[in-house]
Scaffold this active site. Structure first.
Site, PDB file in Angstrom:
ATOM      1  N   LYS A  16       0.853  -1.198   0.000  1.00  9.50           N
ATOM      2  CA  LYS A  16       0.000   0.000   0.000  1.00  9.50           C
ATOM      3  C   LYS A  16       0.886   1.243   0.000  1.00  9.50           C
ATOM      4  O   LYS A  16       1.908   1.280   0.701  1.00  9.50           O
ATOM      5  CB  LYS A  16      -0.888  -0.032   1.252  1.00  9.50           C
ATOM      6  CG  LYS A  16      -1.885   1.113   1.359  1.00  9.50           C
ATOM      7  CD  LYS A  16      -2.748   0.940   2.605  1.00  9.50           C
ATOM      8  CE  LYS A  16      -3.810   2.015   2.720  1.00  9.50           C
ATOM      9  NZ  LYS A  16      -4.694   1.805   3.887  1.00  9.50           N
ATOM     10  N   SER A  22      -9.795  -0.453   7.294  1.00 10.27           N
ATOM     11  CA  SER A  22      -9.245  -0.365   5.935  1.00 10.27           C
ATOM     12  C   SER A  22      -8.580  -1.609   5.376  1.00 10.27           C
ATOM     13  O   SER A  22      -8.233  -1.636   4.200  1.00 10.27           O
ATOM     14  CB  SER A  22      -8.262   0.795   5.849  1.00 10.27           C
ATOM     15  OG  SER A  22      -8.984   1.988   5.692  1.00 10.27           O
ATOM     16  N   SER A  45      -9.642   1.829   3.043  1.00  7.46           N
ATOM     17  CA  SER A  45      -8.781   2.569   2.151  1.00  7.46           C
ATOM     18  C   SER A  45      -7.758   1.716   1.422  1.00  7.46           C
ATOM     19  O   SER A  45      -7.166   2.177   0.456  1.00  7.46           O
ATOM     20  CB  SER A  45      -8.056   3.665   2.938  1.00  7.46           C
ATOM     21  OG  SER A  45      -7.193   3.086   3.903  1.00  7.46           O
TER      22      SER A  45
HETATM   23  N1  GLN Z   1     -12.989   4.247   6.600  1.00 13.35           N
HETATM   24  C1  GLN Z   1     -12.407   4.712   7.817  1.00 13.35           C
HETATM   25  C2  GLN Z   1     -11.982   6.145   7.632  1.00 13.35           C
HETATM   26  O1  GLN Z   1     -12.322   6.699   6.669  1.00 13.35           O
HETATM   27  C3  GLN Z   1     -11.231   3.858   8.190  1.00 13.35           C
HETATM   28  C4  GLN Z   1     -10.071   4.088   7.308  1.00 13.35           C
HETATM   29  C5  GLN Z   1      -8.874   3.279   7.698  1.00 13.35           C
HETATM   30  O2  GLN Z   1      -8.987   2.253   8.353  1.00 13.35           O
HETATM   31  N2  GLN Z   1      -7.709   3.756   7.287  1.00 13.35           N
HETATM   32  O3  GLN Z   1     -11.318   6.735   8.412  1.00 13.35           O
END
Ligand code: GLN
Length: 522
Positions: free
Chosen positions: A91, A190, A166
């Site tokens: 990532k 994420s 994400s």
């Molecule tokens: N969807 C959540 C957010 O927008 C978690 C994102 C994540 O785990 N990086 O913060």
């Protein structure tokens, strides 16, 4: 299917065996995966950078070690590192020396990292071949990968839908056979949510299990690195590679790392035996309002399958579940507002020089950050400002303790929890982009686990309307080995299910589009 495509269908643990047996080389594996990326990534856009030459050098070095070890005999082969010669995706939140590190943001466009993250040092140590950097929501803020500054990623099961986020690029790359495994990060869901939406396996480790050194910070008290793969054994293999103490992260835990992969039986009967007598809690509050009936049905069927295999299912109450979202959306933006102050147009990446220092700072951040990041920075700055800090930030930290208390109470009577991952299957690209709260709601079942710092595993549990549904297993702190064992057991008891034989439905369409113009860019 061509021989090259067939290589991409192997699991990482199968690749490891074939490499040692001399049946395939790391270079062959790499070229097969690069061909797979070339065939479908125009349509999927899982990758922000494919570092072909660096990967070829690593694969070649792996092949030399394999040849030497085979010549030296069984002992030398057994001593080879666990992931030698296996392609891995990273990532773009995880930095690696000499490679781009954008965090999915235009503000870091052109930035090249001068050093390696701890996870990258570990991947090098186990001989993995890093193929490139995967797409993601900007600074990991999002649940769909649509907030990437470089355009969205499409779901290989349906190109008109999101892969989750994400870590959507890593999940889509694994689902589309671009790599057998990839590294993601999970701050509030994420890894688990994109795993669920792409039919892959993902685990968010206990906070502190994997070092955050070299992970571009979003919310430091929540961020964790973890693996995505196509089966539990591969997720275990990659987790084992990156887990462990690192003195450069003060929240890294000085704990032994169990042999996660080695503890998982290849044999289905043996694997299923892990369910006998295990007590699994089913939290009532995780069947949230708005959950799609098809998702709930798959999760309840999975619970029945676990019960049939000998698990005891115990309904539990987790009364503060509902506050997970509100708590997270104070704590995470607050930490983000501090962490992202460093992007000032002087030290990293994108810089605007059109005025005095303050004007440059404002223009750089105005142009470099996307709308979701700005929203979070406003929210976080507000929650920390004088007069509001006690009402919001301190209150959220107190509720965080209550949420953790729900888990502590539940774990007095059960060994692990079983729950949905996402209330919906993959949703259409664009559907939630203009409604931040609708986007935040998709993490209702993953956020409390993150807020409590606990490990969570997402495993595929079938399809609803032809799209993947994930099952979440939540464990006590440091209990990843048990979660992986339970996940492997669930795989074993559903080994003959027809949905396990299906490939992502839109892979063929993605290949057809490779010759045309990109169709994304909404
Ligand atoms: N969807 C959540 C957010 O927008 C978690 C994102 C994540 O785990 N990086 O913060």
């Amino acid at each position: 299917m061509t021989a090259s495509q067939a290589l991409t269908r192997l699991q990482a643990h199968e690749m490891a065996a074939r490499l040692r047996a001399g049946e395939v080389s790391s270079t062959e594996l790499l070229e097969a995966h690069l061909a797979s990326i070339a065939a479908t990534d125009t349509a999927i856009h899982a990758w922000l950078a494919v570092d072909e030459e660096l990967a070829r050098v690593a694969a070649n070095a792996a092949d030399k070690r394999l040849v030497r070890a085979r010549a030296d005999g069984a002992e030398a082969l057994a001593a080879l590192p666990s992931m030698l010669g296996i392609p891995v995706g990273l990532k773009d939140l995880v930095i690696a020396r000499g490679r781009q590190a954008t965090a999915g943001s235009r503000i870091l466009e052109g930035f090249t990292s001068p050093y390696d993250a701890h996870s990258v040092e570990r991947l090098d140590a186990v001989g993995a071949v890093i193929v490139g950097k995967t797409n993601m929501d900007e600074f990991a803020m999002g649940s769909s990968t649509e907030h990437s500054g470089y355009g969205p990623t499409a779901n290989p099961w349906d190109l008109s839908r999101v892969p989750g986020g994400s870590s959507g690029g890593s999940a889509a790359a694994v689902a589309a056979y671009h790599v057998p495994v990839a590294i993601g990060t999970d701050t509030g869901g994420s890894i688990r949510q994109p795993a669920s939406l792409t039919g892959t396996v993902g685990i968010k480790p206990t906070y502190g299990r994997v070092s955050r050194y070299g992970i571009i910070a979003f919310a430091s008290s929540l961020d964790q690195v973890g693996p995505l793969g196509r089966d539990v054994r591969d997720a275990a293999l990659l987790l084992g590679a990156v887990a462990g103490y690192d003195e450069r992260d003060s929240t890294s835990a000085p704990l032994e790392v169990p042999d996660f992969a080695g503890a998982l039986p290849a044999d289905d009967d043996k694997a299923a035996a892990a369910l006998r007598g295990v007590r699994l809690g089913l939290p009532r509050q995780y069947f949230v309002e708005g959950m799609e009936p098809g998702v709930e049905a798959r999760v309840r069927e999975a619970v029945v399958a676990l019960e049939d295999a000998g698990a005891e299912i115990i309904e539990v109450d987790m009364p503060h579940t509902d506050y997970g979202l509100a708590t997270y959306y104070i704590v995470a933006p607050a930490e983000a507002s501090a962490n992202l102050a460093r992007y000032d147009g002087i030290r990293f990446g994108h810089a605007v020089r059109d005025g005095d220092v303050l004007a440059n700072y404002k223009s750089t951040r105005d142009q470099g950050f996307g709308p979701e990041v700005k929203r979070r920075l406003m929210l976080g700055t507000y929650a920390l400002s004088a007069g509001y800090r006690d009402a919001y930030y301190i209150k959220a930290q107190k509720v965080r303790t209550l949420i953790k208390g729900d888990f502590d109470a539940a774990f007095e009577g059960v060994d692990a929890l079983v729950a949905p991952v996402s209330p919906t299957v993959a949703f259409p690209l664009g559907e939630r982009l203009d409604d931040p709260v609708a986007m935040y709601l998709v993490d209702a079942c993953t956020l409390p686990v993150s807020v409590a710092g606990l490990p969570g595993l997402s495993v595929p549990a079938g399809l609803s309307d032809g799209l993947p549904v994930g099952l979440q297993l939540i464990g006590k702190a440091w209990d990843e080995a048990r979660l992986l064992q339970l996940g492997r057991a669930y795989e074993a008891v559903t080994a003959t299910a027809r949905w396990r034989t299906l490939e992502p439905a839109d892979l063929g369409r993605a290949a057809d589009q490779a010759t045309g113009a990109p169709t994304l860019g909404i």
